[in-house]
Design a protein around this motif. Structure first.
Motif: not given
Length: 84
Positions: A19-20, A25-29
């Motif tokens: 989950d982390f 990954a979502i935050g980076d995108e």
């Protein structure tokens, strides 16, 4: 603590790590998207910035011209009063 509890903790640990990493990954995108949008906006407004700068420069020259003319006119009036 028996082996079953240890295995459950390791499973929870793996899930949390997964989950982390997904969150990272979502935050980076999302940040890449934000920075790309900012770059696009910057590129789009370069021409507008140049146009505004031209207008401000023209206004500055106008102010200098009017100020200089006013000083010369007033100097002429003062000299006329002194010499007359």
């Amino acid at each position: 603590m028996d082996q079953k509890e240890i295995d459950a903790l390791w499973a929870e640990h793996r899930d949390l790590r997964h989950d982390f990493y997904m969150h990272e990954a979502i935050g980076d995108e999302r940040w890449k998207t934000v920075f790309n949008k900012l770059k696009e906006l910057e590129e789009d407004h370069k021409e507008e910035h140049k146009e505004i700068k031209k207008r401000v420069d023209a206004l500055y020259r106008l102010v200098l011209t009017v100020s200089g003319s006013t000083i010369l006119i007033l100097a002429g009036v003062i000299l006329t009063e002194i010499l007359v």
